[in-house]
Scaffold this active site. Structure first.
Site, PDB file in Angstrom:
ATOM      1  N   ASP A  17       0.584  -1.505   0.156  1.00 35.26           N
ATOM      2  CA  ASP A  17      -0.081   0.323  -0.095  1.00 35.26           C
ATOM      3  C   ASP A  17       1.161   1.110  -0.148  1.00 35.26           C
ATOM      4  O   ASP A  17       0.368   2.034  -0.805  1.00 35.26           O
ATOM      5  CB  ASP A  17      -1.154   0.162   0.795  1.00 35.26           C
ATOM      6  CG  ASP A  17      -1.762   0.679   0.888  1.00 35.26           C
ATOM      7  OD1 ASP A  17      -2.471   1.385   0.076  1.00 35.26           O
ATOM      8  OD2 ASP A  17      -2.603   1.707   1.613  1.00 35.26           O
ATOM      9  N   HIS A 211      -5.403   5.808   7.646  1.00 36.52           N
ATOM     10  CA  HIS A 211      -4.296   6.289   6.517  1.00 36.52           C
ATOM     11  C   HIS A 211      -4.370   7.985   7.627  1.00 36.52           C
ATOM     12  O   HIS A 211      -5.912   8.689   8.574  1.00 36.52           O
ATOM     13  CB  HIS A 211      -4.694   6.376   5.291  1.00 36.52           C
ATOM     14  CG  HIS A 211      -4.491   5.723   4.401  1.00 36.52           C
ATOM     15  ND1 HIS A 211      -3.850   6.113   3.378  1.00 36.52           N
ATOM     16  CD2 HIS A 211      -5.160   4.580   4.184  1.00 36.52           C
ATOM     17  CE1 HIS A 211      -3.655   4.524   2.357  1.00 36.52           C
ATOM     18  NE2 HIS A 211      -4.920   4.142   3.295  1.00 36.52           N
ATOM     19  N   CYS A 242      -3.436   6.857  -2.087  1.00 37.92           N
ATOM     20  CA  CYS A 242      -4.524   5.951  -2.920  1.00 37.92           C
ATOM     21  C   CYS A 242      -4.283   7.310  -4.289  1.00 37.92           C
ATOM     22  O   CYS A 242      -5.312   8.068  -3.985  1.00 37.92           O
ATOM     23  CB  CYS A 242      -5.621   5.753  -2.065  1.00 37.92           C
ATOM     24  SG  CYS A 242      -6.930   4.855  -3.850  1.00 37.92           S
TER      25      CYS A 242
END
Lengths: 305, 305
Positions: A17, A211, A242
């Site tokens: 990620d 996050h 993202c």
């Protein structure tokens, strides 16, 4: 986790990620070195790859090479993100370089799901059931991540009922991860989601993914610990974000989370100083002026006084 | 605060603790504009000046001019930091431009106290009793901030007993502030300190002051709310730090704290969007590439979807 363990497991998601959402695409050897530094810092469960389309996610194009390159031992489990049956096929084709776990992502809002994966939430869930059955038959530990469970960048709030029904419809799964993909959540949502999801997934451990986009990530992590989540995702350096979500920033940082947990007397098994050093290192590899993680700059406490 | 109020008061400290610790020294007019923007965002209690030595703290050299320049209304209370009797003399000399409150700082560790104020903690406390009596006689609301209550950069951990005895020795005071000056604290310390201090200062409301140096500040803020603190310091933009403490960074940011509280259904009276805009503005005035506050960059949620 051993029985009687009273701590929280930090799942290192930086190699996936984190790196997936940084502009610079790193060579496979650097990714493997990142994983090795994570292991040296005490991380034992590491998401190292995503089986996504290389044209859409060039950062993850070498998923197979990374899984072949990372060191193998009985103490370390590797996780790969899978979005559909084709992803599972790629994991299976790796033979003895397979990941230990398959992490499948369903996005809680239809709009975000369509933009991210090209399908509605319901169709994504339907695909999950087929992938999950095949993956479990093949011996994988299968986790389901509900992305945007705390809010959607395109349609706003996501109800607790929506998340509960997604988990209910998902069927059997080895672990459920509730993800605040865009960093909008607050602690009260963490406990409300846990309370909503548990009755429809009895026995499934809960993992959380935060996050720090609006500086709520670490407060949420503490709320997750208080709510009985057994694992927390984090990335060394706090890198990532993202690209499909406007203004999203990185995961909560492994080193900062490990500091917070250690000072709170919650064992995580992670060495704060080693993780902080690794955070500075990956920041340099990515060409970042500074990483979101703060421990590398601020220093441990008490440090060398 | 009105009776029956179930929220938390955010005390805006950007014009003092924020600006005091930024390299660029702003003109008085910009400081006044910062205060005006804070008021427009709903802040009603604002620390605007420190009566410190201009040669040591040039950022605060215009304390009198700021206090004469800020708008006065029945809804807004101004706070000035005082370190000794000379500081109180300066506040008194302001006549009708006096601050409403005097915030006196005692540093919890002797070493930090000596480096910061040139005296031991005990001598600083002794001076406080004299200043506090004079200040209360003159009609000021008098608050005591215990700095480095969560740890000292020079000598390490600070015990809860140490903080309790400082508060006990301080004598009567209108409010006690426990400050994590160097950003090392975690939530469990917040509740332990509150439990330790309350019995020796019955009836005194508690305020907390957090820096986000190691990404623990917002989790600490939520812990303070849960522990019954009635006020939280924060700075618009998250600017500031402490030039006397190695690697300290800014206060928790008013806009990010206001977001966290609003989403947690804890009223603070602060308009998140107005505070976030003010944070971007002060960052530009200070010539910062970006402010530590995240709301200005990330945007409110739900925003304009």
């Amino acid at each position: 986790m051993e029985q009687g363990w009273r701590g929280v497991e930090i799942v290192e998601v930086g190699p996936r990620d984190g790196l997936q959402n940084e502009k610079r695409v790193l060579p496979t050897a650097v990714k493997v070195a990142y994983v090795e530094r994570a292991i040296a810092a005490g991380l034992t469960r590491i998401e190292v790859a995503a089986f996504a389309r290389p044209d859409r996610v060039p950062q993850m194009a070498d998923a197979e090479e990374v899984l072949r390159g990372v060191p193998r031992s009985a103490d370390v489990r590797y996780v790969a993100l899978v979005l559909n049956g084709r992803g599972l096929d790629r994991a299976l084709a790796l033979e003895d370089a397979r990941p230990h776990e398959i992490n499948y992502v369903v996005v809680a809002s239809d709009e975000f799901s369509r933009r991210n994966q090209g399908v509605s939430t319901a169709d994504s869930l339907k695909a999950f059931r087929s992938v999950a059955d095949r993956a479990r038959d093949a011996g994988f530990f299968v986790t389901l991540t509900v992305a945007a469970a705390f809010g959607c960048p395109f349609t706003g709030p996501v109800s607790v009922d929506r998340v509960r029904s997604i988990v209910e419809d998902a069927g059997p799964v080895d672990e459920i991860c509730l993800a605040d993909t865009i960093g909008v959540g607050v602690p009260v949502q963490v406990s409300e989601l846990a309370d909503a999801v548990r009755p429809v997934a009895p026995g499934a451990p809960l993992r959380a993914h935060f996050h720090n986009t609006r500086n709520t990530g670490y407060a949420n992590a503490m709320a997750a610990v208080a709510s009985g989540f057994t694992a927390l995702d984090a990335s060394i350096g706090g890198i990532g974000g993202c690209p499909f979500a406007p203004a999203a920033t990185g995961n909560i940082a492994t080193e900062d989370l490990a500091y917070l947990l250690r000072q709170s007397r919650v064992p995580s098994g992670v060495d704060v100083a080693a993780a902080a050093a690794a955070g500075l290192w990956i920041g340099a590899e990515l060409g970042l002026a500074q990483v979101p993680a703060q421990l590398g700059r601020a220093g441990d406490f008490p440090g060398d006084l």
